[in-house]
Scaffold this motif. Sequence first.
Motif, PDB file in Angstrom:
ATOM      1  N   THR A  14      32.846  30.380  41.365  1.00  0.00           N
ATOM      2  CA  THR A  14      32.737  29.851  42.718  1.00  0.00           C
ATOM      3  C   THR A  14      32.360  30.928  43.716  1.00  0.00           C
ATOM      4  N   ALA A  15      32.799  32.145  43.484  1.00  0.00           N
ATOM      5  CA  ALA A  15      32.483  33.251  44.393  1.00  0.00           C
ATOM      6  C   ALA A  15      31.003  33.583  44.380  1.00  0.00           C
ATOM      7  N   SER A  16      30.291  33.072  43.397  1.00  0.00           N
ATOM      8  CA  SER A  16      28.872  33.370  43.262  1.00  0.00           C
ATOM      9  C   SER A  16      28.040  32.103  43.502  1.00  0.00           C
ATOM     10  N   LEU A  17      27.364  31.587  42.495  1.00  0.00           N
ATOM     11  CA  LEU A  17      26.373  30.525  42.688  1.00  0.00           C
ATOM     12  C   LEU A  17      26.712  29.224  41.964  1.00  0.00           C
ATOM     13  N   LYS A  18      27.987  28.952  41.793  1.00  0.00           N
ATOM     14  CA  LYS A  18      28.394  27.776  41.015  1.00  0.00           C
ATOM     15  C   LYS A  18      28.025  26.461  41.686  1.00  0.00           C
ATOM     16  N   VAL A  19      28.007  26.428  43.014  1.00  0.00           N
ATOM     17  CA  VAL A  19      27.762  25.175  43.744  1.00  0.00           C
ATOM     18  C   VAL A  19      26.428  24.531  43.348  1.00  0.00           C
ATOM     19  N   ALA A  20      25.417  25.355  43.082  1.00  0.00           N
ATOM     20  CA  ALA A  20      24.096  24.815  42.752  1.00  0.00           C
ATOM     21  C   ALA A  20      24.120  23.986  41.481  1.00  0.00           C
ATOM     22  N   GLY A  21      24.944  24.360  40.518  1.00  0.00           N
ATOM     23  CA  GLY A  21      24.951  23.642  39.247  1.00  0.00           C
ATOM     24  C   GLY A  21      23.726  23.952  38.400  1.00  0.00           C
ATOM     25  N   VAL A  22      23.290  25.186  38.421  1.00  0.00           N
ATOM     26  CA  VAL A  22      22.106  25.595  37.649  1.00  0.00           C
ATOM     27  C   VAL A  22      22.336  25.382  36.154  1.00  0.00           C
ATOM     28  N   LEU A  23      23.572  25.613  35.700  1.00  0.00           N
ATOM     29  CA  LEU A  23      23.897  25.439  34.285  1.00  0.00           C
ATOM     30  C   LEU A  23      25.371  25.129  34.120  1.00  0.00           C
ATOM     31  N   HIS A  24      25.730  24.659  32.934  1.00  0.00           N
ATOM     32  CA  HIS A  24      27.125  24.451  32.594  1.00  0.00           C
ATOM     33  C   HIS A  24      27.289  24.579  31.087  1.00  0.00           C
ATOM     34  N   ARG A  25      28.510  24.755  30.647  1.00  0.00           N
ATOM     35  CA  ARG A  25      28.807  24.853  29.209  1.00  0.00           C
ATOM     36  C   ARG A  25      29.267  23.493  28.683  1.00  0.00           C
ATOM     37  N   GLU A  26      28.827  23.212  27.478  1.00  0.00           N
ATOM     38  CA  GLU A  26      29.205  21.940  26.850  1.00  0.00           C
ATOM     39  C   GLU A  26      29.181  22.125  25.336  1.00  0.00           C
ATOM     40  N   ASN A  27      30.358  21.964  24.710  1.00  0.00           N
ATOM     41  CA  ASN A  27      30.471  22.104  23.251  1.00  0.00           C
ATOM     42  C   ASN A  27      29.891  23.423  22.754  1.00  0.00           C
ATOM     43  N   GLY A  28      30.189  24.492  23.466  1.00  0.00           N
ATOM     44  CA  GLY A  28      29.748  25.809  23.046  1.00  0.00           C
ATOM     45  C   GLY A  28      28.291  26.121  23.357  1.00  0.00           C
TER      46      GLY A  28
END
Length: 282
Positions: free
Chosen positions: A169-183
């Motif tokens: 959150t302190a960086s660029l999480k709001v944009a949602g550029v990527l996420h982790r899912e099942n490794g």
Amino acid sequence: MIDNIENDRLSVSFHQTFIPERLYITAFLRYVAGGGGGADQQISEQTGIPVGKSSGKVPAIIRYCSGMGLITVSGTIKVEEREFDLTPFGRCVLLEDPNFSEALTQWLVHFHLCRSSGGAEIWFQCFAKGHSVLGMDFSEDELNTHLANIFGKKKRSLIGPLIRSYEETASLKVAGVLHRENGRIIRNPAPLLSGFRNGYSGFLLSLWDQHFPGEFQITANDFEQKTYLQQIAGWDLRQYEIALEMSEAAGAVRIDKQMRPWVLSRSSETNNFWPILFDELA
């Protein structure tokens, strides 16, 4: 091994393993807006950004701000006499979204970091040029292997803070550029929201300035081949076409759709869009 690295991309280890913390980016931009320059220690004293004798966050933050298209840095004088200037994009962000809390702001600094000219090497190799290898769904091991094939194996992970930058959150999480899912690491395409069209248009025209100076017309394919815009944004072909249509509606380009590939004609200047960057956000 890579054989022709653009000399104006930030080096593989420019970040010194630090993520781009929004708090420090804001502090530095305010310092620059006040006319501040000089050496790292001076900047640290004025901004509160930590720096040590041999390393620290100040040089990393300066380089992030440069790669994000927020500042320019004079490159011909001593570090102690170094001068910084806000770009038109950086000035707009500092005035309108100083905390970098808008998803649009975060997407645009991400776009800038991925540029083939002026961006950051690892960002370019992952999100732009590497899209044809990695796609939109890959593991950290696959990304490490891809980077090792380009740069050779290193003792320290070549990925560095790239993934973490979009998870904290302190960086660029709001944009949602990527996420982790099942490794797996799943890239998300940049949102095709009407409120983003001025930002996308400004970025598109800035790429035009870099790669096609003085040219009035270019095909969409030739534009993509040089700029990697579609790959940077994570768009499929139809999404790319929608984004181009958004820029046409904003007055940035005109599109001849009678031809395949589409022919783009420039109809505005880059700096017309930064002052109105946030005007259409809901």
